[in-house]
Design an enzyme around this catalytic site. Structure first.
Site, PDB file in Angstrom:
ATOM      1  CD  GLN A  14      36.928 -17.376  56.274  1.00 51.17           C
ATOM      2  OE1 GLN A  14      36.381 -17.665  57.341  1.00 51.17           O
ATOM      3  NE2 GLN A  14      38.072 -16.721  56.225  1.00 51.17           N
ATOM      4  CG  ASP A  36      26.678 -24.560  51.359  1.00 55.36           C
ATOM      5  OD1 ASP A  36      25.663 -23.986  51.815  1.00 55.36           O
ATOM      6  OD2 ASP A  36      27.810 -24.369  51.812  1.00 55.36           O
ATOM      7  NE  ARG A  38      26.455 -19.792  52.207  1.00 55.87           N
ATOM      8  CZ  ARG A  38      27.433 -18.920  52.334  1.00 55.87           C
ATOM      9  NH1 ARG A  38      27.648 -18.011  51.415  1.00 55.87           N
ATOM     10  NH2 ARG A  38      28.232 -18.968  53.378  1.00 55.87           N
ATOM     11  CG  ASP A  54      19.087 -29.087  55.927  1.00 57.76           C
ATOM     12  OD1 ASP A  54      20.095 -29.069  56.673  1.00 57.76           O
ATOM     13  OD2 ASP A  54      17.966 -28.687  56.279  1.00 57.76           O
ATOM     14  CE1 TYR A 144      31.868 -22.495  65.624  1.00 57.98           C
ATOM     15  CE2 TYR A 144      33.602 -21.432  66.884  1.00 57.98           C
ATOM     16  CZ  TYR A 144      33.186 -22.095  65.753  1.00 57.98           C
ATOM     17  OH  TYR A 144      34.091 -22.354  64.747  1.00 57.98           O
ATOM     18  CE  LYS A 148      33.140 -25.833  65.367  1.00 58.82           C
ATOM     19  NZ  LYS A 148      32.931 -26.635  64.144  1.00 58.82           N
TER      20      LYS A 148
HETATM   21  P1  NAD Z   1      30.974 -20.595  56.869  1.00 59.47           P
HETATM   22  O1  NAD Z   1      29.859 -20.105  57.699  1.00 59.47           O
HETATM   23  O2  NAD Z   1      31.699 -19.639  56.005  1.00 59.47           O
HETATM   24  O3  NAD Z   1      30.487 -21.791  55.955  1.00 59.47           O
HETATM   25  C1  NAD Z   1      29.604 -22.779  56.408  1.00 59.47           C
HETATM   26  C2  NAD Z   1      28.815 -23.275  55.220  1.00 59.47           C
HETATM   27  O4  NAD Z   1      27.902 -24.265  55.699  1.00 59.47           O
HETATM   28  C3  NAD Z   1      27.972 -22.179  54.555  1.00 59.47           C
HETATM   29  O5  NAD Z   1      28.226 -22.131  53.168  1.00 59.47           O
HETATM   30  C4  NAD Z   1      26.540 -22.573  54.856  1.00 59.47           C
HETATM   31  O6  NAD Z   1      25.639 -22.259  53.807  1.00 59.47           O
HETATM   32  C5  NAD Z   1      26.685 -24.078  55.039  1.00 59.47           C
HETATM   33  N1  NAD Z   1      25.605 -24.623  55.855  1.00 59.47           N
HETATM   34  C6  NAD Z   1      25.070 -24.100  56.978  1.00 59.47           C
HETATM   35  N2  NAD Z   1      24.055 -24.856  57.416  1.00 59.47           N
HETATM   36  C7  NAD Z   1      23.948 -25.894  56.538  1.00 59.47           C
HETATM   37  C8  NAD Z   1      23.080 -26.998  56.447  1.00 59.47           C
HETATM   38  N3  NAD Z   1      22.096 -27.184  57.347  1.00 59.47           N
HETATM   39  N4  NAD Z   1      23.259 -27.866  55.447  1.00 59.47           N
HETATM   40  C9  NAD Z   1      24.233 -27.680  54.512  1.00 59.47           C
HETATM   41  N5  NAD Z   1      25.081 -26.627  54.544  1.00 59.47           N
HETATM   42  C10 NAD Z   1      24.929 -25.749  55.550  1.00 59.47           C
HETATM   43  O7  NAD Z   1      32.000 -21.328  57.860  1.00 59.47           O
HETATM   44  P2  NAD Z   1      33.555 -21.600  57.656  1.00 59.47           P
HETATM   45  O8  NAD Z   1      34.289 -20.436  58.198  1.00 59.47           O
HETATM   46  O9  NAD Z   1      33.821 -22.059  56.279  1.00 59.47           O
HETATM   47  O10 NAD Z   1      33.762 -22.776  58.689  1.00 59.47           O
HETATM   48  C11 NAD Z   1      33.711 -24.136  58.333  1.00 59.47           C
HETATM   49  C12 NAD Z   1      33.998 -24.957  59.574  1.00 59.47           C
HETATM   50  O11 NAD Z   1      35.259 -24.582  60.130  1.00 59.47           O
HETATM   51  C13 NAD Z   1      32.976 -24.775  60.709  1.00 59.47           C
HETATM   52  O12 NAD Z   1      32.822 -25.986  61.391  1.00 59.47           O
HETATM   53  C14 NAD Z   1      33.656 -23.776  61.612  1.00 59.47           C
HETATM   54  O13 NAD Z   1      33.211 -23.898  62.935  1.00 59.47           O
HETATM   55  C15 NAD Z   1      35.092 -24.198  61.488  1.00 59.47           C
HETATM   56  N6  NAD Z   1      36.020 -23.119  61.855  1.00 59.47           N
HETATM   57  C16 NAD Z   1      36.114 -21.996  61.085  1.00 59.47           C
HETATM   58  C17 NAD Z   1      36.983 -20.986  61.478  1.00 59.47           C
HETATM   59  C18 NAD Z   1      37.131 -19.725  60.662  1.00 59.47           C
HETATM   60  O14 NAD Z   1      37.830 -18.812  61.105  1.00 59.47           O
HETATM   61  N7  NAD Z   1      36.514 -19.629  59.492  1.00 59.47           N
HETATM   62  C19 NAD Z   1      37.762 -21.134  62.622  1.00 59.47           C
HETATM   63  C20 NAD Z   1      37.596 -22.279  63.396  1.00 59.47           C
HETATM   64  C21 NAD Z   1      36.752 -23.284  62.988  1.00 59.47           C
HETATM   65  N1  SER Z   2      36.826 -17.881  63.499  1.00 55.81           N
HETATM   66  C1  SER Z   2      35.900 -18.576  64.314  1.00 55.81           C
HETATM   67  C2  SER Z   2      34.940 -17.639  64.960  1.00 55.81           C
HETATM   68  O1  SER Z   2      35.326 -16.518  65.193  1.00 55.81           O
HETATM   69  C3  SER Z   2      36.621 -19.358  65.380  1.00 55.81           C
HETATM   70  O2  SER Z   2      36.185 -20.644  65.366  1.00 55.81           O
HETATM   71  O3  SER Z   2      33.835 -18.034  65.244  1.00 55.81           O
END
Ligand code: NAD
Ligand code: SER
Length: 313
Positions: A14, A36, A38, A54, A144, A148
């Site tokens: 995302q 990634d 994927r 990975d 989670y 963190k």
């Molecule tokens: P997401 O799940 O949309 O994307 C994560 C990506 O990592 C995916 O494309 C997945 O294929 C890839 N991935 C997973 N395992 C992998 C591996 N072993 N090797 C390589 N790639 C791998 O997550 P996001 O929402 O984009 O979040 C990114 C970061 O931001 C994370 O650390 C998440 O905890 C943090 N975060 C996100 C939010 C949110 O609301 N989206 C909020 C707080 C923190």
């Molecule tokens: N948006 C994230 C979740 O809901 C917060 O880190 O997991």
């Protein structure tokens, strides 16, 4: 001056899709490598180098970083809150080992900078609910959040002991339309826009009065880049900065959608994610981010809703 060469791991997620695009605009397409597990995301295809990798494979990461003379890494690969509760062991393993792999590599290969996001999920039921301060009771209750919180401490440890320039933000729930969310508790605030347009109704997995801290993706991308470009001496927090933009409940986001789609209806059927949401803050104090590197959000609920609906249409 040597060119910055950037690797984004988790680039198809995302945040990754939009962050990679923003970094390519800033640093040049060829200087930002997307990685990634994927298949390459359609919005990234043709915009710059892509590597399937990975993050758990440290040897592979090392060889990519050496081969491409990477100077900065953005580590976004993780398992989010709701998916994490379904498989706690895997969430702990991926979230922790990926960070430790990159912290070691940052130290051994002398990377200039490492970015790794934390989350409001570090806070738990004993943290203050309103205007949650930067420094307060933490005590997360999800795997989670535990990962963190531990990750934040590892970042501070590697900064203190090895001088690693690692920077982090505690993102609120992020809302966006370009790439799908990855299994979080705040995902309802994205699904609701899709369903409002497609079906005119939405069944929410959280109760109507569940307030959570949220942010629109353009603000999150700008915050990330501003943090990473801030002078080293202004980064006085080496765990992770609180970051805030808005706070709303499902009832309030539904009301903001009804201003554009008057017939939209919402119903509520809370599931296991309600308990996760109940353990988190309702709003966040980000005074340190404001003071240290001049953070200021642009979007509120109304401007975000207008933009989300316009773009999703
Ligand atoms: P997401 O799940 O949309 O994307 C994560 C990506 O990592 C995916 O494309 C997945 O294929 C890839 N991935 C997973 N395992 C992998 C591996 N072993 N090797 C390589 N790639 C791998 O997550 P996001 O929402 O984009 O979040 C990114 C970061 O931001 C994370 O650390 C998440 O905890 C943090 N975060 C996100 C939010 C949110 O609301 N989206 C909020 C707080 C923190
Ligand atoms: N948006 C994230 C979740 O809901 C917060 O880190 O997991």
């Amino acid at each position: 001056m040597a060119t910055d060469k950037i690797l984004v791991i988790g680039a198809c997620g995302q945040i990754g899709v939009e962050l990679t695009a923003a970094l390519r605009t800033l640093y040049g397409n060829d200087n930002v490598i997307a990685g990634d597990l994927r298949e390459e995301h359609p919005l990234l295809v043709g915009t710059g180098p892509y590597i399937t990798c990975d993050v758990m494979n440290k040897e592979l990461l090392l060889s990519i970083i050496r081969e491409h003379r990477i100077t900065q890494v953005y580590l976004l690969a993780a398992i989010l809150s709701a998916t994490g509760e379904k498989n706690p062991g895997l969430a702990w393993q991926i979230n922790m080992q990926s960070l430790l792999n990159l912290l070691d590599i940052a130290r051994d290969e002398k990377l200039d900078k490492l970015y790794w996001p934390s989350s409001i999920a570090v806070f738990g039921p004993n943290s203050p609910k309103q205007n949650t301060p930067q420094h307060t009771i933490i005590e997360p209750t999800t795997v989670y959040g535990i990962s963190k919180y531990a990750g934040e401490q590892w970042c501070a440890y590697y900064h203190k002991n090895y001088g690693i320039d690692v920077r982090s933000l505690r993102y609120p729930g992020l809302i966006s339309y370009k790439s799908a969310p990855g299994g979080g508790t705040t995902d309802y605030a994205i699904e609701i826009y899709h369903k409002a347009l497609a079906e005119g109704s939405y069944e929410c997995f959280l109760d109507e009065d569940t307030y959570l801290p949220m942010m629109y993706m353009p603000d999150a991308i700008r915050a990330t880049i501003e943090l990473m470009q801030a002078p080293k001496e202004s980064i006085k927090n080496r765990t992770a900065y609180n970051l805030s933009a808005m706070s709303f409940s499902p009832k309030e986001i539904a009301a903001s959608i009804q201003k554009h789609i008057p017939d939209f209806t919402i119903s509520y059927k809370p599931d296991f994610r309600q308990q996760i949401a109940n353990s988190w803050p309702q709003s966040i104090n980000d005074q340190e981010a404001q003071e240290h590197w001049n953070w200021k959000p642009e979007y509120d609920l109304e401007t975000m809703t207008a933009d989300m609906l316009k773009n999703l249409k």
